[in-house]
Design a protein around this motif. Structure first.
Motif, PDB file in Angstrom:
ATOM      1  N   UNK A 383       0.821  -1.203   0.000  1.00 59.11           N
ATOM      2  CA  UNK A 383       0.000   0.000   0.000  1.00 59.11           C
ATOM      3  C   UNK A 383       0.859   1.258   0.000  1.00 59.11           C
ATOM      4  N   UNK A 384       1.812   1.316   0.932  1.00 58.99           N
ATOM      5  CA  UNK A 384       2.687   2.483   1.025  1.00 58.99           C
ATOM      6  C   UNK A 384       3.569   2.590  -0.215  1.00 58.99           C
ATOM      7  N   UNK A 385       4.136   1.469  -0.633  1.00 57.84           N
ATOM      8  CA  UNK A 385       4.985   1.470  -1.826  1.00 57.84           C
ATOM      9  C   UNK A 385       4.201   1.842  -3.071  1.00 57.84           C
ATOM     10  N   UNK A 386       2.942   1.382  -3.142  1.00 61.87           N
ATOM     11  CA  UNK A 386       2.103   1.699  -4.288  1.00 61.87           C
ATOM     12  C   UNK A 386       1.821   3.188  -4.389  1.00 61.87           C
ATOM     13  N   UNK A 387       1.518   3.823  -3.260  1.00 63.33           N
ATOM     14  CA  UNK A 387       1.254   5.263  -3.262  1.00 63.33           C
ATOM     15  C   UNK A 387       2.497   6.048  -3.673  1.00 63.33           C
ATOM     16  N   UNK A 388       3.649   5.700  -3.104  1.00 70.53           N
ATOM     17  CA  UNK A 388       4.879   6.430  -3.416  1.00 70.53           C
ATOM     18  C   UNK A 388       5.286   6.224  -4.881  1.00 70.53           C
ATOM     19  N   UNK A 389       5.131   4.999  -5.386  1.00 70.68           N
ATOM     20  CA  UNK A 389       5.444   4.745  -6.796  1.00 70.68           C
ATOM     21  C   UNK A 389       4.470   5.492  -7.700  1.00 70.68           C
ATOM     22  N   UNK A 390       3.212   5.569  -7.275  1.00 72.00           N
ATOM     23  CA  UNK A 390       2.193   6.284  -8.046  1.00 72.00           C
ATOM     24  C   UNK A 390       2.561   7.762  -8.174  1.00 72.00           C
ATOM     25  N   UNK A 391       2.921   8.382  -7.052  1.00 70.36           N
ATOM     26  CA  UNK A 391       3.305   9.794  -7.058  1.00 70.36           C
ATOM     27  C   UNK A 391       4.565  10.002  -7.890  1.00 70.36           C
ATOM     28  N   UNK A 392       5.523   9.092  -7.765  1.00 67.63           N
ATOM     29  CA  UNK A 392       6.786   9.207  -8.504  1.00 67.63           C
ATOM     30  C   UNK A 392       6.552   9.133 -10.008  1.00 67.63           C
ATOM     31  N   UNK A 393       5.798   8.131 -10.447  1.00 67.15           N
ATOM     32  CA  UNK A 393       5.568   7.977 -11.887  1.00 67.15           C
ATOM     33  C   UNK A 393       4.698   9.106 -12.436  1.00 67.15           C
ATOM     34  N   UNK A 394       3.774   9.610 -11.610  1.00 69.60           N
ATOM     35  CA  UNK A 394       2.989  10.775 -12.020  1.00 69.60           C
ATOM     36  C   UNK A 394       3.890  11.975 -12.281  1.00 69.60           C
ATOM     37  N   UNK A 395       4.826  12.224 -11.390  1.00 68.55           N
ATOM     38  CA  UNK A 395       5.692  13.404 -11.510  1.00 68.55           C
ATOM     39  C   UNK A 395       6.663  13.285 -12.668  1.00 68.55           C
ATOM     40  N   UNK A 396       6.841  12.089 -13.220  1.00 69.92           N
ATOM     41  CA  UNK A 396       7.729  11.903 -14.372  1.00 69.92           C
ATOM     42  C   UNK A 396       7.091  12.353 -15.681  1.00 69.92           C
ATOM     43  N   UNK A 397       5.765  12.306 -15.778  1.00 65.28           N
ATOM     44  CA  UNK A 397       5.152  12.622 -17.064  1.00 65.28           C
ATOM     45  C   UNK A 397       3.760  13.197 -16.980  1.00 65.28           C
ATOM     46  N   UNK A 398       2.845  12.489 -16.343  1.00 68.97           N
ATOM     47  CA  UNK A 398       1.447  12.925 -16.300  1.00 68.97           C
ATOM     48  C   UNK A 398       1.278  14.255 -15.580  1.00 68.97           C
TER      49      UNK A 398
END
Length: 487
Positions: A383-398
């Motif tokens: 859960x925690x890793x999913x949220x942090x990865x989500x924010x990270x990948x969002x900030x890369x492009x979307x």
């Protein structure tokens, strides 16, 4: 899909007569193959100070989004609405309503008074609204202040995207566009950091609002010394001033080639006012639809649900909210810095494609964590890793790409107003995601809701692959010429 197919509904009038088939094919070929005309690039140092000043508007945007995160409890106690979730929600979301109003008028203001004056106008309600919030003794006064701040927030980001795209040399336009996202991250983190003492010092939340007046005043003053957008000047028939602005931004050896690109575009139809109907169902509908869908997918991915309610998710798995907010802020900033480095190397399309794909994968982790397949510490890490990865990948492009990309592909005549329409879509969906997320989480459960977010991310992947054209390294004039239909 080739650029002409995607934008086949474009119908330029007199400008078509001024652009040869060779110009169009040459520009489209360079656009698709990434081959520029110039053997040397202008110095990035000339335009950087102007971009940094414009980025102050994005810093303010992030700051006002985050200023109530740590201070909301203190505000509710001081103003007498502690325990009222509706009142607390209004303090958070009223600025979003103001942002919607501000974004609707941003294009008309930016085209009417120019980009520099539009920045200064967006500062005015921010200063007045922040001052009202800082001195509020009732919730009504606080909400009015938040609404006024929101109108400035709605005006600032689309103007910043326009300005940065129009003053940046082509070879660093993506990098400079990413600075807007970084400034937003810094604003969010700054608000969280300044708000830390609010729980221990009585009335500290008022200081948090007063602090925002400083960067707002700086933006208004420093913008007086910045160059006006040469694109706006040329569109207004002020060619001599546009040439002076280009010389200030690009240096003496490059402004002539930039002006030569303008000569390939006719200015006759620029004088005609842009009607709202043209953007919704007229000849520009297709490109505005693409822009609106990119912002719609950005919000339907669930990113602001994560930003607004990550503390709740972290608390549910035993992670302190203060630590959670810091982690989200650091990850968001780190991804934005990486995006800045890669934007002009990999290009907009691949970052956007990979970003939405990574966000879908991240939501998959969330779905797994909420299922009966895993439990205990494994579910927590997922859960925690999913949220942090989500924010990270969002900030890369979307996060950084849509605003930059749209300011590149919209024709100069409609650029400001089309951005206003797309940003209005952004704010409407943002508002409803924030309003309904907790309710839907309660009614549907995390598995169904996160699966829906992942589905929207995958739909965005397909949409980007089919509709987005790469624009890195190309001047705005080359892009516009390339996207014109064949005669």
């Amino acid at each position: 899909m080739r650029g002409q197919d995607v934008y086949s509904t474009y119908k330029r009038l007199s400008s078509r007569d001024h652009i040869t088939a060779h110009d169009r094919e040459d520009s489209l070929g360079r656009l698709q193959n990434g081959i520029g005309k110039e053997s040397t690039n202008p110095s990035w140092k000339h335009s950087l100070p102007h971009v940094l000043v414009a980025a102050l508007s994005s810093f303010l945007f992030g700051y006002h989004l985050g200023v109530v995160n740590e201070t909301l409890e203190s505000i509710s106690m001081d103003l007498g609405f502690s325990g009222s979730t509706i009142a607390e929600g209004l303090v958070v979301s009223t600025c979003l309503g103001g942002a919607f109003v501000g974004s609707l008028f941003s294009g008309w203001i930016a085209d009417g008074v120019g980009r520099r004056r539009a920045f200064q106008l967006c500062v005015l309600p921010m200063i007045i609204g922040a001052s009202m919030s800082a001195t509020a003794n009732t919730i009504g006064f606080m909400l009015l202040g938040r609404f006024l701040v929101g109108t400035g927030m709605g005006l600032g980001p689309p103007v910043a995207a326009l300005y940065v795209a129009e003053v940046s040399p082509a070879f660093v336009r993506g990098t400079y566009g990413s600075l807007i996202q970084i400034a937003t991250c810094l604003g969010l983190m700054g608000a969280l950091f300044i708000g830390i003492p609010a729980k221990d010092i009585v009335g500290w939340w008022r200081v948090c609002f007063w602090v925002s007046v400083i960067p707002a005043a700086l933006l208004a003053v420093l913008m007086e010394f910045c160059a006006e957008s040469p694109h706006w000047l040329f569109k207004r028939g002020r060619s001599t001033e546009a040439e002076i602005a280009f010389e200030k931004l690009l240096g003496g050896s490059h402004f002539k080639s930039a002006m030569a690109e303008f000569s390939k575009l006719d200015r006759g139809d620029e004088a005609e006012p842009v009607r709202f109907s043209e953007l919704l169902y007229g000849r520009h509908f297709r490109v505005v639809f693409i822009g609106s869908m990119l912002f719609a997918f950005q919000q339907l991915s669930g990113i602001n649900a994560v930003f607004y309610f990550s503390s709740i998710v972290f608390k549910s798995v035993g992670v302190p909210s203060d630590f959670a907010n810091k982690c989200v802020g650091i990850v968001n900033l780190s991804g934005s810095v990486i995006a800045m480095i890669l934007m002009d190397k990999l290009g907009r399309k691949i970052l956007l494609f990979g970003s939405f794909l990574g966000m879908a994968l991240s939501m998959g982790f969330q779905v797994t964590a909420a299922s009966s397949i895993v439990s205990g510490s494994v579910a927590m890490y997922l859960s925690v890793g999913g949220i942090l990865l989500f924010v990270f990948t969002f900030s890369l492009g979307a996060g950084p790409v849509p605003g930059l990309l749209l300011s590149e592909i919209f024709p100069g005549r409609i650029r400001a107003k089309a951005m206003a329409v797309c940003m209005a879509v952004h704010w409407v969906i943002n508002f409803f995601v924030g309003l309904l997320f907790l309710r839907l989480l309660e009614q549907l459960g995390p598995q169904i809701l996160y699966t829906a977010f992942a589905t929207f991310c995958l739909m965005a992947v397909a949409f980007v692959r089919k509709n987005v054209l790469e624009t890195k390294g190309k001047s705005l004039q080359e892009i516009e010429i390339a996207l014109l239909p064949a005669a």
